[in-house]
Design a protein around this motif. Sequence first.
Motif, mmCIF file in Angstrom:
data_model
loop_
_atom_site.group_PDB
_atom_site.id
_atom_site.type_symbol
_atom_site.label_atom_id
_atom_site.label_comp_id
_atom_site.label_asym_id
_atom_site.label_seq_id
_atom_site.Cartn_x
_atom_site.Cartn_y
_atom_site.Cartn_z
ATOM 1 N N PHE A 1 0.843 -1.193 0.000
ATOM 2 C CA PHE A 1 0.000 0.000 0.000
ATOM 3 C C PHE A 1 0.881 1.246 0.000
ATOM 4 N N CYS A 2 0.450 2.256 -0.728
ATOM 5 C CA CYS A 2 1.222 3.497 -0.740
ATOM 6 C C CYS A 2 0.306 4.651 -1.138
ATOM 7 N N TRP A 3 0.831 5.840 -1.055
ATOM 8 C CA TRP A 3 0.164 7.013 -1.610
ATOM 9 C C TRP A 3 1.088 7.651 -2.639
ATOM 10 N N GLY A 4 0.521 8.357 -3.596
ATOM 11 C CA GLY A 4 1.331 9.079 -4.558
ATOM 12 C C GLY A 4 0.938 8.864 -5.998
ATOM 13 N N ASN A 5 0.948 7.603 -6.453
ATOM 14 C CA ASN A 5 0.607 7.284 -7.840
ATOM 15 C C ASN A 5 1.523 7.980 -8.841
ATOM 16 N N ASP A 6 2.766 8.252 -8.423
ATOM 17 C CA ASP A 6 3.769 8.909 -9.283
ATOM 18 C C ASP A 6 3.315 10.274 -9.792
ATOM 19 N N GLU A 7 2.434 10.924 -9.032
ATOM 20 C CA GLU A 7 1.933 12.231 -9.464
ATOM 21 C C GLU A 7 2.821 13.355 -8.938
ATOM 22 N N ASN A 8 2.828 14.461 -9.667
ATOM 23 C CA ASN A 8 3.665 15.614 -9.331
ATOM 24 C C ASN A 8 2.920 16.573 -8.418
#
Length: 584
Positions: free
Chosen positions: A410-417
């Motif tokens: 599980f993580c947060w972010g989704n490779d978003e800027n």
Amino acid sequence: MSGDAVMLAHIKGASNDQGGADDDPLATRTPEDTVANGYWVNINDPDGTGLPVLEPILSEEPFPRMGGSVSITTNAVPNLIRELQAAYTAQNGGTLHVAAISEGFGGMGLKADGTGDFGPLHPDGVGPAFVNGSGSTGAKVGGAIYLYVTNPQTVTQVADLIAAEFPGMTRLPDIAFGKIGNENDTGLEYHDLVDLSARYIEDFRAAWGQPDMPFIFNSAPPPWSFSGSVVSPKIAAAISSLSQGLPNAAYVEGPGDPVDQHSTEDIHFGNIGLRKIGTRAHEVVGVAKSRDQAPKSWIDFIGNLTNKPARCYSMYRLNPDYTGPAMTVSNTTQSADISFLTSGVRNGEPDAAAMMSAADNDGAWLTSLPCQMGSGIPMSPEGTGFARVVAAASTPEGVVKGIVFQGRRFCWGNDENNIMLVASGVSGTAAGALLAVGRVSDGGTAVQADLDNRTFTILSRSGETDFYIGENGQRLITAQEYEPDFITALPGAAGGYTIHANYVDANGMRANGVSVPSATTTRTGTGAAGTLCWGGRSGQTNRYSNGNHTAVMYWDVAPTGTDLEIIDAWCRSIGAVDDRSAAA
């Protein structure tokens, strides 16, 4: 034990366990697919008696898959059997005979039966059960395979066959290989994949009278095929999680070199890859046998520390004494608190069902992540982007949604800027330590975590891995891998495979529980005093991580001795590709 023995191997799953499509020029069998003292249990009634029949594993002969179909392709089973036999002979001096029984069907899983919500492996499918010789039609019915493998008649028939073929020979405990939720199950959510698979395995083990039967999971789909997908990563994440939540289980990841791939179908391994999977599976048999209890090594490790972190923020419950919410998430219209689960195979994970329910067609993102150490100060987003925990994508069939995973965690972010998380009221000291888990971009200067204006910082600069200890800038001699070559070579948003657990104190950096050498380098940028920054550096819009993040924590005084050993062990586990590292 000495002398000869016999073992039954249950082969679960679909084509990535029992052989891929037969239209691949790389799938041709070779003499190495013959296994001396290896056998298939043919349950397709080849002699008209309604009973299973034993057949030798020969490269020139197709093997009998469940449901009457045959496979002329290479599969993972011969290599697994040879490794089991070699280990037995080395320890006992005798010969191990291994009989493999096919308990899966190509294109089928927990859901994918083509007729409804219940696939043939689904524990709630009402059948009728598959029976020997009922063919592909009998194998595709909802619940048919589950009911077959949990049927006492099946257990008795196979036991009688082995006793008749190997009279007087010691029968060793069985072994299971493959998975229940597989590459055909993208229509199920993560929590269903885990829970239904766990039910199947528990019932299956009980039916065969072996509640501690080793179960060796392997990945599905192949790692190159789920990169950039919203829905496929949950399958590998669910399988990996099962090896943590069930006793006597272990997980191996499939290989990723181009030679391991099916030549035309991303969803399949080729013959070389399948052989590697069989060999890798044997490497963790001992791990599975040793796990009398579910390891759950990703959660609650703080409870074992004497020197506990001052702050801890995580997508998993790391402090067993913490009873508050896991996180608060929002979509475009509303917010919801998400809890950590407190029991069952997913104990210590965030409630994935609630996360999916909280998502709309734009997904869901963090608005608050509580401190698990009782500071009362949560982490909050900074930037114009979104700290996504559920991603969404438009497809010709409509919007699809999926939980964000990195390295099967599980993580947060989704490779978003343009997004980071920040907590205030922090006072870092050079005597302390910083630990961050995740993966950042390999372009520009991407900060994984920063404590109190570079008291400690972990970052990547143009693909190089740097860390700061106050004014002392250090660069790893060998940069951490952003993603494997077989992932970065893919078109589109290639990622999702690699995760790093990075710990820094005054003595240097430890990556996934191992000290890594570094050399002096220059610092870059400034930080924000009194803050803990995660996924960027507060006030600097050119330092966002463009990555994915699982946990961050810091200590006022750096751990030593047993505490540091416990932290290293947790870092190795949370950062591991699979359970082969546990076998080292």
